[in-house]
Design a protein around this motif. Structure first.
Motif, PDB file in Angstrom:
ATOM      1  N   LEU A  46       5.454  -4.131  -1.269  1.00 29.92           N
ATOM      2  CA  LEU A  46       4.428  -4.637  -0.368  1.00 29.92           C
ATOM      3  C   LEU A  46       4.396  -3.892   0.970  1.00 29.92           C
ATOM      4  O   LEU A  46       3.362  -3.783   1.588  1.00 29.92           O
ATOM      5  CB  LEU A  46       4.652  -6.137  -0.111  1.00 29.92           C
ATOM      6  N   LYS A  47       5.527  -3.297   1.416  1.00 29.27           N
ATOM      7  CA  LYS A  47       5.612  -2.739   2.759  1.00 29.27           C
ATOM      8  C   LYS A  47       5.156  -1.291   2.857  1.00 29.27           C
ATOM      9  O   LYS A  47       5.146  -0.727   3.933  1.00 29.27           O
ATOM     10  CB  LYS A  47       7.043  -2.861   3.276  1.00 29.27           C
ATOM     11  N   PHE A  48       4.803  -0.654   1.769  1.00 29.07           N
ATOM     12  CA  PHE A  48       4.493   0.767   1.827  1.00 29.07           C
ATOM     13  C   PHE A  48       3.159   1.065   1.154  1.00 29.07           C
ATOM     14  O   PHE A  48       2.749   0.382   0.209  1.00 29.07           O
ATOM     15  CB  PHE A  48       5.599   1.580   1.158  1.00 29.07           C
ATOM     16  N   ASP A  75      -1.474  11.871   0.600  1.00 30.09           N
ATOM     17  CA  ASP A  75      -0.163  11.882  -0.055  1.00 30.09           C
ATOM     18  C   ASP A  75       0.981  11.505   0.884  1.00 30.09           C
ATOM     19  O   ASP A  75       2.146  11.488   0.454  1.00 30.09           O
ATOM     20  CB  ASP A  75       0.130  13.249  -0.695  1.00 30.09           C
ATOM     21  N   GLN A  76       0.687  11.187   2.152  1.00 30.89           N
ATOM     22  CA  GLN A  76       1.723  10.701   3.050  1.00 30.89           C
ATOM     23  C   GLN A  76       1.879   9.197   2.892  1.00 30.89           C
ATOM     24  O   GLN A  76       0.902   8.470   2.665  1.00 30.89           O
ATOM     25  CB  GLN A  76       1.380  11.037   4.500  1.00 30.89           C
ATOM     26  N   GLU A  77       3.125   8.726   3.019  1.00 29.49           N
ATOM     27  CA  GLU A  77       3.403   7.297   2.897  1.00 29.49           C
ATOM     28  C   GLU A  77       3.646   6.680   4.273  1.00 29.49           C
ATOM     29  O   GLU A  77       4.189   7.329   5.180  1.00 29.49           O
ATOM     30  CB  GLU A  77       4.626   7.075   2.014  1.00 29.49           C
ATOM     31  N   ALA A 104      -6.210   4.132  -0.110  1.00 28.02           N
ATOM     32  CA  ALA A 104      -4.759   4.052  -0.185  1.00 28.02           C
ATOM     33  C   ALA A 104      -4.352   3.181  -1.371  1.00 28.02           C
ATOM     34  O   ALA A 104      -5.161   2.431  -1.916  1.00 28.02           O
ATOM     35  CB  ALA A 104      -4.197   3.492   1.115  1.00 28.02           C
ATOM     36  N   GLN A 105      -3.092   3.283  -1.703  1.00 28.30           N
ATOM     37  CA  GLN A 105      -2.544   2.426  -2.747  1.00 28.30           C
ATOM     38  C   GLN A 105      -1.116   2.081  -2.387  1.00 28.30           C
ATOM     39  O   GLN A 105      -0.456   2.792  -1.637  1.00 28.30           O
ATOM     40  CB  GLN A 105      -2.594   3.131  -4.108  1.00 28.30           C
ATOM     41  N   ALA A 106      -0.655   0.974  -2.927  1.00 30.16           N
ATOM     42  CA  ALA A 106       0.720   0.560  -2.673  1.00 30.16           C
ATOM     43  C   ALA A 106       1.678   1.590  -3.237  1.00 30.16           C
ATOM     44  O   ALA A 106       1.410   2.233  -4.248  1.00 30.16           O
ATOM     45  CB  ALA A 106       0.983  -0.801  -3.291  1.00 30.16           C
TER      46      ALA A 106
END
Length: 627
Positions: A46-48, A75-77, A104-106
């Protein structure tokens, strides 16, 4: 046959129903399972989030709408701390930023090498252009771009930049690309707007008093809320931080401290220049009709203190506010005299100037003041004797009143002051014995060697009767004329010791050298007790007649009795005696007050003394103009 067919059809329908039912159950089971897995995966991660599109924008809520403030790299988290229906919510420089889910995606956050949790902000920064944010100070990996115009919090400073929170990651921004906020330690600021208003507080309200100019640096006293507090003349000035940036003060030209209280009033909106030249750059503007203190003069230019720096105002764009400077009906100290001399020089450039002609035993400056523009010169001195410091009051009041009259173009005591001073300059040495005067007024702790003067004074802490200089030599018994005949103490004492040889004391030597370097037509050496006038010391013939006539003119102004010539000729060692003997010119010693004993003349006597002497200087200058 029909029954058989019916039965077969029925069996086929039942089998079809069972097949369809089993297929639906299998599909629903897989959808639920997939959904559950995704939810569990989302909960675990959930946090990223990972950016799936090029340059996904980050928005903030501003004035009721969304405004883009940054772009995150594909592609950066990043770490997010809240999920909404269509948005991921992240921290970006202390601000709540929104990232669209469609970009974005989890994710699991495994590629994040520089995580950061919340840290207290060090300072706020704003950007002068769009700025790339790197993973570290080496600038090898860009993780975001910040857009110009927003304010961000940073939590760590390096020599070249700052670190801030970019979606739970440590992001580095270069100092060259930003405007940081002000820290308590910041001393200087630079104006980045074309005109930065300056305010002062009057009756609880801020009133604008001109403005600072773009690109100029100033020193602040401190920062308060969103304001810089600066020195604006003798007041506190207020400048908004918005429109300024911190600076290092490299171009700053600091001002010195000053007790001078002289003012000008601007005749129009006036530029303050960095040098006394119209070709130099201006750094601020004063409004019309503004009264502002003058720090000093450079030529005719006004030199002022503004925002901690020195500035210059053209003399034709402002007028000096002439005023009485000397407060002469008080106990007049050496320190006050120094301030008053500075103020007179500042107020009357070209008319009043100063010169240090020597130093006392304890290192105090001995001042000479020149009043006038004339080529002929006379000289008036005072306070040879410590307890006779009322004479300094008289001399300083002469400088003050004559200069004021000349500047305004008025008559004083029946004399056209400006005209007289255009022909004859009057030199004043207002305190020949500054150490002794200070000892009388402030006591033994004012001396560099307090134990020595206490011993000479018999251990008494009352020095009001002290007459000598700080090492116990009577300065008016030091001049090289009939010195050997002088009687008195054999060694240093509070009064009357003539010294071990003439001119042994630096104060006397300074006055002798100063006199020899000029061609004074007349000198006056003021003393304080007796209401008499010494004028004679061996003159004969035309010199006698000349000096006697001048003495009678002084008598007519002051009412002082002329000392008998025979009595005067028996003295020696005094300045007047030496001047008449060596320079062959008239010299006078007025004793300005009734005899008061061995103590200073009371301040209450001054109005009468001044009334008796206020025209003496101009009268002597006018007389000298004719010789």
């Amino acid at each position: 046959m029909r029954g058989f067919k019916f039965t077969v059809v029925l069996l086929l329908l039942v089998q079809f129903f069972l097949i369809v039912h089993n297929d639906r159950s299998y599909a629903e089971e897989n959808v639920d399972q997939s959904t559950t897995t995704d939810l569990e995966s989302t909960e675990n991660q959930l946090k990223f989030l990972k950016i799936t599109e090029d340059s996904a924008e980050v928005y903030i809520k501003k004035n009721g709408s969304l405004t883009a403030i940054a772009k995150l790299m594909k592609d950066q988290e990043y770490k997010f701390y809240e999920e909404q229906e269509d948005w991921f919510v992240i921290d970006i420089g202390g601000t709540k930023g929104y990232v669209k889910k469609e970009f974005a995606q989890a994710s699991d956050g495994q590629t994040i090498k520089n995580p950061v949790d919340y840290k207290d902000p060090l300072v706020q920064v704003s950007l002068i252009k769009d700025v790339m944010v790197h993973e570290s100070e080496t600038k090898q990996n860009v993780i975001a771009t910040l857009l110009k115009g927003e304010v961000y919090s940073v939590f760590e400073e390096t020599d070249t930049g700052y670190y801030m929170n970019i979606g739970g990651r440590k992001g580095f921004i270069d100092k060259a690309d930003l405007i940081r906020g002000f820290l308590p330690r910041d001393q200087f600021f630079k104006v980045i707007t074309q005109k930065q208003p300056v305010y002062v507080k009057r009756s609880g309200k801020l009133i604008q008093k001109g403005y600072m100019l773009e690109g100029q640096e100033f020193k602040r006293i401190k920062g308060a809320d969103s304001w810089h507090l600066i020195r604006y003349g003798n007041e506190m000035g207020y400048v908004k931080m918005q429109g300024t940036i911190p600076s290092d003060g490299r171009t700053f030209k600091p001002s010195a401290s000053s007790n001078v209280q002289v003012y000008f009033t601007t005749l129009q909106e006036v530029h303050v220049y960095s040098e006394p030249s119209l070709n130099s750059s201006s750094f601020a503007v004063l409004p019309k009709n503004e009264t502002y203190p003058i720090f000093s003069r450079q030529g005719e230019w006004y030199v002022i203190q503004y925002g901690g720096r020195i500035g210059y105002v053209h003399p034709k764009l402002a007028k000096t506010n002439y005023m009485d400077v000397v407060r002469s009906n008080t106990t007049y100290t050496y320190d006050q005299m120094k301030v008053d001399i500075e103020e007179l020089v500042v107020m009357y450039p070209g008319l009043v100037s100063k010169k240090i002609i020597g130093k006392s035993v304890d290192g105090r400056d001995i001042y000479a003041i020149k009043l006038g523009r004339g080529t002929k010169e006379i000289m008036i001195n005072a306070s040879h004797h410590a307890r006779e410091h009322m004479t300094t009051n008289v001399v300083m009041e002469m400088v003050d009143q004559y200069a004021l009259s000349a500047a305004k173009g008025t008559n004083y005591g029946g004399y056209n002051t400006r005209q007289v001073l255009s022909k004859v300059s009057i030199w004043f040495v207002p305190m020949v014995n500054p150490d002794g005067v200070t000892l009388v007024q402030k006591g033994y702790t004012s001396a560099k060697n307090p134990a020595y003067v206490l011993k000479l004074n018999g251990g008494k802490k009352d020095f009001s009767s002290w007459k000598a200089n700080i090492r116990g030599v009577d300065l008016n018994r030091q001049y090289p004329v009939n010195w050997k005949a002088i009687r008195g103490p054999k060694g240093p004492a509070p009064e009357n010791f003539k010294g071990y040889k003439p001119l042994s004391e630096p104060e006397v030597l300074a006055l002798v050298n100063f006199t020899r370097n000029h061609s004074f037509k007349t000198t006056v050496s003021y003393h304080s007790s007796g209401q008499i006038l010494f004028w004679y010391y061996g003159q004969k013939g035309a010199a006698y007649k000349r000096d006697y006539n001048i003495a009678k003119q002084i008598r007519s102004l002051t009412g002082y009795s002329l000392v008998d010539a025979k009595l005067s000729s028996t003295s020696g060692g005094g300045y007047k005696d030496w001047f008449i003997t060596e320079m062959k010119m008239p010299g006078f010693t007025p004793e300005i007050a009734p005899y008061v004993g061995k103590r200073p003349v009371p301040n209450s006597y001054f109005p009468r003394i001044w009334k008796q002497n206020n025209r003496v200087g101009l009268m002597l200058a006018n007389e000298a103009a004719k010789r």
